[in-house]
Design a protein around this motif. Structure first.
Motif, short mmCIF file in Angstrom:
data_model
loop_
_atom_site.label_atom_id
_atom_site.label_comp_id
_atom_site.label_asym_id
_atom_site.label_seq_id
_atom_site.Cartn_x
_atom_site.Cartn_y
_atom_site.Cartn_z
N GLY A 92 0.81 -1.21 0.00
CA GLY A 92 0.00 0.00 0.00
C GLY A 92 0.84 1.26 0.00
O GLY A 92 0.56 2.22 -0.71
N LEU A 93 1.93 1.24 0.78
CA LEU A 93 2.83 2.40 0.82
C LEU A 93 3.59 2.56 -0.49
O LEU A 93 3.73 3.67 -1.03
CB LEU A 93 3.81 2.26 1.99
CG LEU A 93 3.20 2.29 3.40
CD1 LEU A 93 4.26 1.98 4.45
CD2 LEU A 93 2.56 3.64 3.67
N LEU A 94 4.09 1.44 -1.03
CA LEU A 94 4.88 1.51 -2.25
C LEU A 94 4.04 1.86 -3.47
O LEU A 94 4.54 2.50 -4.41
CB LEU A 94 5.59 0.17 -2.48
CG LEU A 94 6.72 -0.16 -1.49
CD1 LEU A 94 7.26 -1.56 -1.75
CD2 LEU A 94 7.85 0.86 -1.61
N LEU A 95 2.77 1.43 -3.47
CA LEU A 95 1.90 1.80 -4.57
C LEU A 95 1.80 3.31 -4.71
O LEU A 95 1.84 3.86 -5.82
CB LEU A 95 0.50 1.21 -4.36
CG LEU A 95 0.23 -0.18 -4.92
CD1 LEU A 95 -1.14 -0.66 -4.46
CD2 LEU A 95 0.31 -0.19 -6.43
N SER A 96 1.67 3.98 -3.58
CA SER A 96 1.56 5.43 -3.60
C SER A 96 2.90 6.10 -3.91
O SER A 96 2.95 7.15 -4.54
CB SER A 96 1.04 5.94 -2.24
OG SER A 96 -0.20 5.36 -1.93
N ALA A 97 4.00 5.44 -3.48
CA ALA A 97 5.31 6.07 -3.60
C ALA A 97 5.98 5.83 -4.94
O ALA A 97 6.53 6.76 -5.56
CB ALA A 97 6.23 5.59 -2.47
#
Length: 426
Positions: A166-171
């Motif tokens: 979830g964090l990497l998708l946004s980043a």
């Protein structure tokens, strides 16, 4: 305290299993990252289509339905370490191919379907081989502990993977997350090659060629194996469709973003982890009543989760759903595996895998259609009610069976080679 920890993590004292578990944690975390980004990609490509998401799940698990028994036969016939090495290399190549398509902005829905189908073929061999290989690494005495720890590290990966995805998708975007998953398979391959074959507890080589029908005949002759397998079939069909129901619940009911979806998935996985750790102390074969009781608890909680009034309430309920899901799966796994003759274990665990995962295509398509027409909540409610009904029927059957033994004056006899059982809880 030290004695308790030693008891809970006893199988990690075995070097081969310790190496194997290390590689599996890394690879499983990558796999769960991939599950999140793949679901998010499909929803983005199709405008939040439930049937499309169900089709991806069906493509991934249909080969399990068709090929897993043959995968179990291969596990009983060939070097399990070599089979697992090849399977993980192929899976890594498939994941790499999809990540390159995403980077090139050429990915289409049929590409995702193709990857899911390819991974399904790999899993048809990898899963029963992996389950049977654990016993070769640790032996029969530590098998329940190693099995529970295996569930624990998969649950750990299921906590870390979705949250990180979830964090990497946004980043960084979908492509980089998929690439990380492809690279994670190298961890499993590396640790498999570091395992010392001389320290494996391999049984005698079969004098004749293992056949699928011999394994089926063996299971059908064992009533104590048939009942938990039948229960696993119904619960797997109706209740274990979280790859489909969780993203739909997050996006269409609570209108969550990618990070919140990862948090919802991680909460479910945290409950699974607690359940896995809770079963590490098991040393004997669990009774059938424990399997049935776990199924009933799981069904009731899943139905309640489908009715959760808020995102926070859904998180709390999904924690307990995750707990009971793994507790049920572990109880069934241990009852089946510890009651099986080692000569047939690969094929028996292939049948367990086939029933647990192979029923998913039918369930995913049905739940996807239901969610599309009746809303995402209905998938969880139906899954819970179906699991409750299955548990109730199994409980009635077992009690009638016990009553039959008492009526005719005969006591049930233990199956040859069956370890002692834990006291019944129901």
């Amino acid at each position: 305290m030290t004695k308790l920890l030693t008891h809970a993590f006893g199988s990690l004292s075995v070097r081969n299993f310790r190496l194997f578990a290390t590689g599996q944690v890394v690879s499983a975390a990558g796999t769960w990252m991939m599950v999140v980004v793949q679901d998010w990609l499909v929803l983005g490509l199709t405008g939040n289509s439930g049937p499309a998401l169900g089709a991806v799940t069906a493509f991934q698990f249909t080969p399990v339905l068709l090929l897993t028994l043959h995968g179990g036969r291969l596990a009983d016939r060939h070097d399990k370490r070599l089979l697992l090495t090849v399977a993980n290399l192929v899976a890594g190549v498939l994941a790499l191919a999809l990540s390159l398509l995403v980077f090139a902005h050429e990915v289409r829905l049929w590409h995702v379907y193709g990857l899911a189908l390819g991974l399904g073929v790999v899993n048809a061999v990898e899963v029963p081989t992996r389950l049977a290989f654990v016993s070769e690494m640790v032996g029969a005495d530590l098998l329940p502990n190693a099995s529970a720890l295996s569930a624990a590290y998969f649950s750990t990966a299921r906590v870390v993977g979705p949250a990180l995805a979830g964090l990497l998708l946004s980043a960084v975007g979908t492509g980089w997350v998929m690439l990380l998953n492809a690279l994670s398979y190298l961890a499993t391959v590396s640790t498999l090659r570091m395992i010392r074959p001389a320290e494996l507890r391999r049984g005698p080589r079969p004098v004749s060629r293992p056949r699928v029908r011999d394994g089926l005949r063996y299971v059908l002759g064992r009533r104590d194996l048939v009942l938990p397998l039948a229960l696993v079939a119904v619960v797997g069909l109706f209740g274990m469709n979280f790859q489909l129901t969780l993203p739909l619940l997050a996006k269409t009911v609570f209108h969550a973003d990618a990070a919140s979806f990862g948090l919802l998935s991680s909460t479910f996985a945290a409950g699974s982890l607690v359940a896995a750790l809770a079963t590490t102390g098991r040393r004997r074969r669990p009774p059938g009543s424990l399997v049935i009781g776990s199924a009933l608890a799981f069904g009731g909680l899943e139905s309640l989760a489908g009715l959760a009034p808020s995102f926070a309430a859904a998180m709390v309920l999904l924690f307990f759903v995750g707990f009971t899901a793994i507790h049920f799966a572990q109880a069934a796994n241990h009852r089946i595996q510890l009651g099986s003759d080692p000569r047939y274990r690969g094929r028996v665990m292939a049948l367990y895998t086939l029933i647990l995962q192979g029923s998913t295509p039918l369930g995913a398509l049905a739940v996807g259609w239901l969610a599309q027409h009746q809303g995402a909540r209905s998938g969880l409610v139906l899954g819970g009610l179906g699991s409750l009904a299955a548990g109730a029927c199994a409980l009635a059957y077992e009690r009638r069976d016990r009553g039959g033994h008492r009526t005719d004056g005969r006591q049930p006899t233990a199956e040859p080679g069956t370890p002692g059982e834990e006291p019944a809880l129901l």
